[in-house]
Design a protein around this motif. Structure first.
Motif, PDB file in Angstrom:
ATOM      1  N   TYR A 125      30.311   2.951  44.809  1.00 18.61           N
ATOM      2  CA  TYR A 125      30.536   2.200  46.048  1.00 18.61           C
ATOM      3  C   TYR A 125      31.115   3.053  47.167  1.00 18.61           C
ATOM      4  O   TYR A 125      31.369   2.548  48.246  1.00 18.61           O
ATOM      5  N   GLN A 126      31.343   4.338  46.888  1.00 20.48           N
ATOM      6  CA  GLN A 126      31.874   5.192  47.952  1.00 20.48           C
ATOM      7  C   GLN A 126      30.772   6.054  48.572  1.00 20.48           C
ATOM      8  O   GLN A 126      31.034   6.826  49.481  1.00 20.48           O
ATOM      9  N   LEU A 127      29.546   5.946  48.064  1.00 18.13           N
ATOM     10  CA  LEU A 127      28.446   6.754  48.602  1.00 18.13           C
ATOM     11  C   LEU A 127      28.156   6.299  50.028  1.00 18.13           C
ATOM     12  O   LEU A 127      28.192   5.110  50.317  1.00 18.13           O
ATOM     13  N   PHE A 128      27.837   7.242  50.914  1.00 15.53           N
ATOM     14  CA  PHE A 128      27.616   6.813  52.296  1.00 15.53           C
ATOM     15  C   PHE A 128      26.577   7.651  53.038  1.00 15.53           C
ATOM     16  O   PHE A 128      26.110   7.246  54.090  1.00 15.53           O
ATOM     17  N   ASP A 135      25.597  13.752  50.328  1.00 12.33           N
ATOM     18  CA  ASP A 135      26.747  13.045  49.775  1.00 12.33           C
ATOM     19  C   ASP A 135      27.540  13.935  48.833  1.00 12.33           C
ATOM     20  O   ASP A 135      28.764  13.964  48.870  1.00 12.33           O
ATOM     21  N   ILE A 136      26.843  14.664  47.989  1.00 12.55           N
ATOM     22  CA  ILE A 136      27.554  15.575  47.080  1.00 12.55           C
ATOM     23  C   ILE A 136      28.256  16.660  47.901  1.00 12.55           C
ATOM     24  O   ILE A 136      29.330  17.129  47.541  1.00 12.55           O
ATOM     25  N   PHE A 139      29.801  16.348  50.684  1.00 11.91           N
ATOM     26  CA  PHE A 139      30.958  15.878  51.449  1.00 11.91           C
ATOM     27  C   PHE A 139      32.271  16.536  51.019  1.00 11.91           C
ATOM     28  O   PHE A 139      33.006  17.080  51.843  1.00 11.91           O
ATOM     29  N   GLY A 140      32.560  16.510  49.723  1.00 10.07           N
ATOM     30  CA  GLY A 140      33.791  17.102  49.204  1.00 10.07           C
ATOM     31  C   GLY A 140      33.877  18.595  49.473  1.00 10.07           C
ATOM     32  O   GLY A 140      34.808  19.064  50.123  1.00 10.07           O
ATOM     33  N   PHE A 194      21.144   5.150  48.226  1.00  9.91           N
ATOM     34  CA  PHE A 194      21.049   3.700  48.059  1.00  9.91           C
ATOM     35  C   PHE A 194      19.737   3.274  47.394  1.00  9.91           C
ATOM     36  O   PHE A 194      19.557   2.115  47.069  1.00  9.91           O
ATOM     37  N   GLY A 231      29.707  14.397  43.103  1.00 10.10           N
ATOM     38  CA  GLY A 231      30.405  14.638  44.368  1.00 10.10           C
ATOM     39  C   GLY A 231      31.809  15.169  44.156  1.00 10.10           C
ATOM     40  O   GLY A 231      32.308  15.967  44.945  1.00 10.10           O
TER      41      GLY A 231
END
Lengths: 290, 269
Positions: free
Chosen positions: A95-98, A105-106, A108-109, A143, A157
């Motif tokens: 639920y934190q994927l955006f 997404d991976i 991001f960190g 998604f 991620g």
């Protein structure tokens, strides 16, 4: 001194209000580097609260947390730096994927860590392989994926940040048995390959028993015990009285042993149990033939 | 931070005010607002203050909650106060410096407006303090239901309000969770320029929207599974019934409005 250490760690929710609740009470733990630890306890026993302290998301009411020998909150400007050492995968992390694509997404960190393009790219490809995501999925929108795939993207991620400690809060919640086996399998592989410290939070003894080597049992905001799994399961009666169960196979084999059948090892997984029984039958057959 | 929001906060209780029919409470609130806007003298506002104090004392809500409800609108009070102070020129000139001119009329209007806004907010928050959101939307539905004749979707609007109110705490909790998760991935929401901080909201807002839509879909499905087909022929567990005390409360409200009209006559500002 271990990589994670806490000193009289206490956290109280809603201090000074009628909703005051002691979430964790005087926690002293010391976890060695490279260990794979299962954190087990009932809902509300303080597992998640304790985990959120380990990367500074919650500030202790009293007590101290040391990560890699460095105290959290001693120097606020260092907090972000230390936070990168402890990767935390929350419950239902999908639920934190955006982002638009799995790849981004991976990323991001690692990008937040300030790494350069090439290094980010290397890490994404490596973790995608580790969690079993095919190359062509990287260009897709997160998604569009299935539930299990989404969760693996979310875990990747955090893994891509290459933390020294990886904490996973109920990583198998809400998955079917195949999805669960897959996640537990990849955690084991990750630990074997990277040798990082892994904390696996769960309320399922079955999950924990076949993945980890040591177990931290939490009960009523306190640490009940921290030991290797066979000595934890040896106190099956106490665990049961706390509402926790020893894995079914372990119980079956405990009973068999009580009935006088000799086994040379503790049994934690069904696969291992199968081998053991087959070997035993083989031995018996040969015995009767002789 | 997000937990400080008091809008729509409800304090369960058993006072007279709590037990009033929510429709009557809504009506009284409207009457109270009319009263405040009719009053054009301090004596009239005094009647408003008296009405508010009596209601607060009867409700048993601690007085400090009144202060809490005013807190978020302090900037608005200051802003309108300054505007009134500088732009109204009537009465005696009290101070003149370059282009700034402060008159006695300006000062009076400033104080008058400030008191009026404070009374307005306190009174309306008393309504939400003493009425649960569910009964309030119930009352709104009943009040609007005569409009169904002209195809006004009274039930649907009330249902939407109920659902929206129900999901405020859920979404706040969800926001907290997503924020922690992104922080754990190194997201930085507290430092940097305004643009940078606005950009840092994207990783929070997108998952939040996605989950809000998912929840909406799940809820719609769950409602359909329970054969929800809108308001037609739907009965309710808790029927709204007016009691003698409700009529008594309305009578007091009417009396106060009458008093304000009389006071306006005899003591102009």
């Amino acid at each position: 001194m271990g990589i994670i250490r806490t000193e009289d760690l206490t956290y109280i929710y809603g201090e000074g209000t009628p909703f005051r609740k002691v979430a964790i009470d005087n926690i002293n733990i010391d976890i060695d580097e490279g260990e794979i630890v299962g954190v087990i306890g009932h809902t509300g026993s303080g597992k998640s609260t304790l985990m959120q302290h380990l990367n500074g998301l919650l500030k202790p009411t009293s007590g101290k947390v040391f990560i890699d020998g460095e105290e959290l909150f001693a120097d606020k400007s260092r907090l972000k730096e230390i936070r990168f050492k402890v990767g935390l995968v929350f419950q239902y992390p999908e639920y934190q994927l955006f982002e638009e694509t799995v790849y981004k997404d991976i990323a991001f960190g690692p990008k937040n860590m300030g790494l350069d393009e090439a290094e980010v790219d290397r890490r994404i490809r490596e973790t995608a392989r580790l969690v079993g995501l095919r190359e062509e999925l990287l260009a897709k929108s997160p998604f569009e994926l299935s539930g299990g795939q989404k969760r693996r993207v979310a875990i990747a991620g955090v893994m891509a940040m290459e933390p020294k400690v990886l904490i996973l809060d109920e990583p198998t919640a809400g998955l079917d048995p195949r999805g669960r086996d897959r996640i537990l399998g990849l955690i084991k592989e990750y630990h074997a390959e990277k040798g990082t410290t892994v904390l696996l939070v769960s309320h399922s003894m079955e999950d924990v028993a076949r993945t980890v080597s040591k177990i931290l049992v939490m009960s009523d905001a306190k640490v009940f015990m921290y030991a290797d799994r066979s000595s934890v399961f040896a106190r099956a009666d106490e665990l049961t009285s706390m509402g926790l169960t020893v894995p079914q196979v372990t119980r079956v084999f405990d009973r068999l042993r009580a009935m006088g059948i000799e086994f040379d090892d503790e049994v934690f997984s069904v696969d291992y149990a199968k081998d053991l029984v087959l070997r035993l039958l083989e031995k018996k057959r040969r015995h009767t033939v002789d | 931070m997000i937990k400080d929001i008091t809008i729509g906060q409800f304090f369960p209780g058993k006072s007279v005010i709590h037990r009033l029919d929510p429709r009557i409470k809504l009506l009284l609130t409207v009457m109270y607002i009319v009263m405040l806007f009719m009053a054009d003298s301090f004596a009239g506002l005094g009647a408003g203050i008296l009405f508010l104090l009596i209601s607060f004392l009867l409700s048993g809500i601690p007085m400090k909650m009144m202060a809490k409800s005013i807190k978020p609108i302090v900037p608005i009070i200051i802003f309108t106060g300054i505007l009134n102070l500088f732009f109204i020129s009537s009465g005696d000139v009290l101070l003149e410096w370059k282009f700034i001119k402060i008159t006695s009329g300006g000062v009076t209007t400033m104080v008058f407006m400030a008191v009026r806004i404070v009374l307005l907010i306190c009174g309306t928050s008393l309504l939400t303090y003493t009425t649960s959101p569910i009964t309030l939307t119930d009352a709104i539905e009943r009040i609007l239901s005569p409009l169904k004749v002209i195809k006004f979707p009274a039930h649907e609007i009330a249902m939407m309000m109920t659902i929206a109110l129900r999901f405020i705490p859920t979404l706040i909790e969800e926001t907290d969770k997503i924020m922690s998760a992104q922080k754990a991935r190194g997201a930085d929401m507290e430092t940097g320029s305004l643009i940078k901080r606005a950009k840092a909201l994207i990783p929070i807002l997108i998952p939040l929207f996605v989950s809000a839509f998912r929840r909406a879909e799940e809820l719609a499905l769950a409602m359909e599974c329970r054969c929800y087909r809108g308001g037609e022929g739907r009965t309710r567990l808790k029927q709204l019934r007016t009691a003698p005390r409700d009529y008594f409360a309305v009578a007091i409200g009417v009396a106060f409005i009458a008093a304000v009209i009389v006071l306006n006559r005899f003591s102009p500002i």
